[in-house]
Scaffold this active site. Structure first.
Site, PDB file in Angstrom:
ATOM      1  N   ASP A 181       0.831  -1.211   0.000  1.00  0.00           N
ATOM      2  CA  ASP A 181       0.000   0.000   0.000  1.00  0.00           C
ATOM      3  C   ASP A 181       0.864   1.259   0.000  1.00  0.00           C
ATOM      4  O   ASP A 181       1.959   1.266   0.560  1.00  0.00           O
ATOM      5  CB  ASP A 181      -0.891  -0.034   1.252  1.00  0.00           C
ATOM      6  CG  ASP A 181      -2.068   0.910   1.134  1.00  0.00           C
ATOM      7  OD1 ASP A 181      -2.285   1.480   0.057  1.00  0.00           O
ATOM      8  OD2 ASP A 181      -2.771   1.080   2.145  1.00  0.00           O
ATOM      9  N   ARG A 190       0.237   7.667  -2.578  1.00  0.00           N
ATOM     10  CA  ARG A 190       0.763   8.721  -1.699  1.00  0.00           C
ATOM     11  C   ARG A 190       2.226   9.011  -1.992  1.00  0.00           C
ATOM     12  O   ARG A 190       2.681  10.143  -1.932  1.00  0.00           O
ATOM     13  CB  ARG A 190       0.582   8.318  -0.226  1.00  0.00           C
ATOM     14  CG  ARG A 190      -0.784   8.695   0.309  1.00  0.00           C
ATOM     15  CD  ARG A 190      -1.116   7.965   1.569  1.00  0.00           C
ATOM     16  NE  ARG A 190      -1.452   6.572   1.286  1.00  0.00           N
ATOM     17  CZ  ARG A 190      -1.520   5.640   2.210  1.00  0.00           C
ATOM     18  NH1 ARG A 190      -1.251   5.922   3.463  1.00  0.00           N
ATOM     19  NH2 ARG A 190      -1.862   4.406   1.883  1.00  0.00           N
ATOM     20  N   ARG A 195      -0.311   9.235  -9.968  1.00  0.00           N
ATOM     21  CA  ARG A 195      -0.386   7.981  -9.192  1.00  0.00           C
ATOM     22  C   ARG A 195       0.263   6.814  -9.955  1.00  0.00           C
ATOM     23  O   ARG A 195       0.857   5.924  -9.371  1.00  0.00           O
ATOM     24  CB  ARG A 195      -1.858   7.622  -8.906  1.00  0.00           C
ATOM     25  CG  ARG A 195      -2.579   8.614  -8.026  1.00  0.00           C
ATOM     26  CD  ARG A 195      -4.051   8.222  -7.887  1.00  0.00           C
ATOM     27  NE  ARG A 195      -4.225   6.881  -7.356  1.00  0.00           N
ATOM     28  CZ  ARG A 195      -4.109   6.579  -6.066  1.00  0.00           C
ATOM     29  NH1 ARG A 195      -3.857   7.516  -5.185  1.00  0.00           N
ATOM     30  NH2 ARG A 195      -4.269   5.337  -5.651  1.00  0.00           N
ATOM     31  N   ASN A 209     -10.430  -2.708  -6.304  1.00  0.00           N
ATOM     32  CA  ASN A 209      -9.635  -1.804  -7.152  1.00  0.00           C
ATOM     33  C   ASN A 209     -10.277  -1.554  -8.521  1.00  0.00           C
ATOM     34  O   ASN A 209      -9.953  -0.572  -9.186  1.00  0.00           O
ATOM     35  CB  ASN A 209      -8.204  -2.335  -7.365  1.00  0.00           C
ATOM     36  CG  ASN A 209      -7.337  -2.226  -6.135  1.00  0.00           C
ATOM     37  OD1 ASN A 209      -6.381  -2.971  -5.950  1.00  0.00           O
ATOM     38  ND2 ASN A 209      -7.653  -1.289  -5.248  1.00  0.00           N
TER      39      ASN A 209
HETATM   40  C1  FPP Z   1      -1.823   0.286  -3.311  1.00  0.00           C
HETATM   41  O1  FPP Z   1      -1.389   1.617  -3.420  1.00  0.00           O
HETATM   42  C2  FPP Z   1      -1.328  -0.506  -4.400  1.00  0.00           C
HETATM   43  C3  FPP Z   1      -2.099  -1.052  -5.398  1.00  0.00           C
HETATM   44  C4  FPP Z   1      -3.555  -0.864  -5.459  1.00  0.00           C
HETATM   45  C5  FPP Z   1      -1.523  -1.842  -6.486  1.00  0.00           C
HETATM   46  C6  FPP Z   1      -0.277  -2.609  -6.176  1.00  0.00           C
HETATM   47  C7  FPP Z   1       0.473  -2.729  -7.436  1.00  0.00           C
HETATM   48  C8  FPP Z   1       1.813  -2.675  -7.557  1.00  0.00           C
HETATM   49  C9  FPP Z   1       2.745  -2.626  -6.417  1.00  0.00           C
HETATM   50  C10 FPP Z   1       2.458  -2.639  -8.901  1.00  0.00           C
HETATM   51  C11 FPP Z   1       2.125  -3.731  -9.840  1.00  0.00           C
HETATM   52  C12 FPP Z   1       2.241  -5.091  -9.282  1.00  0.00           C
HETATM   53  C13 FPP Z   1       2.945  -6.095  -9.856  1.00  0.00           C
HETATM   54  C14 FPP Z   1       2.867  -7.473  -9.289  1.00  0.00           C
HETATM   55  C15 FPP Z   1       3.776  -5.852 -11.020  1.00  0.00           C
HETATM   56  P1  FPP Z   1      -2.494   2.751  -3.515  1.00  0.00           P
HETATM   57  O2  FPP Z   1      -2.663   3.113  -4.934  1.00  0.00           O
HETATM   58  O3  FPP Z   1      -3.739   2.315  -2.816  1.00  0.00           O
HETATM   59  O4  FPP Z   1      -1.770   3.888  -2.719  1.00  0.00           O
HETATM   60  P2  FPP Z   1      -2.464   5.011  -1.841  1.00  0.00           P
HETATM   61  O5  FPP Z   1      -3.198   4.310  -0.728  1.00  0.00           O
HETATM   62  O6  FPP Z   1      -1.303   5.813  -1.346  1.00  0.00           O
HETATM   63  O7  FPP Z   1      -3.371   5.772  -2.740  1.00  0.00           O
END
Ligand code: FPP
Length: 239
Positions: free
Chosen positions: A16, A20, A29, A64
């Protein structure tokens, strides 16, 4: 001290904080997700070095899908790239790839790549990298309940046959041991519909670090800290 039965086999991570991380730098983002994908590679290699048997990463949840079309498309593009190039590297290192989640919601070309990778790496014996994609734990549990009801209605099983083992066998994680450690980055302290059944006795670790900044050193610190925890599984310690 940990006991032999508590041998660390499986770490699950909620990655996560990509958004941010980008916002703090005035970047879109999608740049955060891209940097997050690089952290995925670093952490996989670090986990392999420790001799870990299973690493499960939450890459995309069923929730998501509700993000903007632009963000969903960019995450799907990142996954496409990852499945094409980086995962081949993992295959060369002897890593077994497995995907958990609701495949019918994913673009067909991605599903095809996922299936090819699973087939190509199925006999690998190093760490299993399990990627949760379009994954939601309540949906997984409902799916298991439906399958068991169908078997019972057909008379293939009796309701009394349904025990923890049979139920676990109906989950996407069949044959994967429950996680010993759950890590969530970015300071949030929620499970967010991740592995609800499987995390029953898991040790939780929360770090303020945003996923793109998470690194090998922090992973090893968590593993060290895990080793000092005493896991009782509801029992009272024998005198
Ligand atoms: C959460 O950050 C992350 C995700 C929803 C996606 C996770 C994906 C990756 C790490 C990259 C792709 C994965 C692979 C396996 C190649 P957020 O967007 O919710 O962050 P925030 O809470 O700060 O908005």
């Amino acid at each position: 001290m940990s006991k032999e039965t508590d041998k660390l086999k499986h770490i699950a991570i909620i990655m996560d904080g990509n958004g941010r991380w980008a916002k703090k730098r005035g970047l879109p983002r999608t740049v955060g997700h891209k940097k997050g994908a690089e952290t995925v590679k670093e952490i996989c290699k670090a986990a392999e070095k420790t001799g870990l048997e299973y690493l499960t990463l939450y890459a995309f949840s069923t929730e998501n899908w509700k993000r903007s079309q632009e963000e969903v498309d960019s995450l799907m593009d990142l996954l496409r790239q990852y499945l094409q190039s980086d995962l081949k590297e993992l295959q060369d290192r002897g890593v077994k790839i497995r995907f958990i989640g609701e495949r019918s919601m994913l673009p067909a070309d991605i599903v095809e790549k996922m299936e090819n990778l699973e087939a190509a790496t199925k006999d690998n014996e190093k760490m299993t990298l399990c990627i949760a994609l379009s994954y939601g734990s309540r949906q997984e549990i409902l799916h298991a309940a439906r399958r068991l009801s169908e078997l019972a209605v057909r008379g293939d099983i009796a309701p009394s046959d349904i025990d923890e083992k049979l139920f676990s066998d109906m989950l996407y994680t069949k044959d994967i041991p429950d996680p010993d450690i759950l890590i969530r980055t970015s300071g949030e302290q929620r499970i967010s519909n991740y592995l609800l059944w499987q995390l029953a006795y898991t040790e939780f670790f929360f770090t303020e670090t945003l996923w793109p900044d998470f690194n090998e050193k922090q992973l090893l610190e968590i593993i060290d800290s895990y080793k000092t925890r005493e896991r009782r599984y509801g029992k009272i310690e024998a005198e």
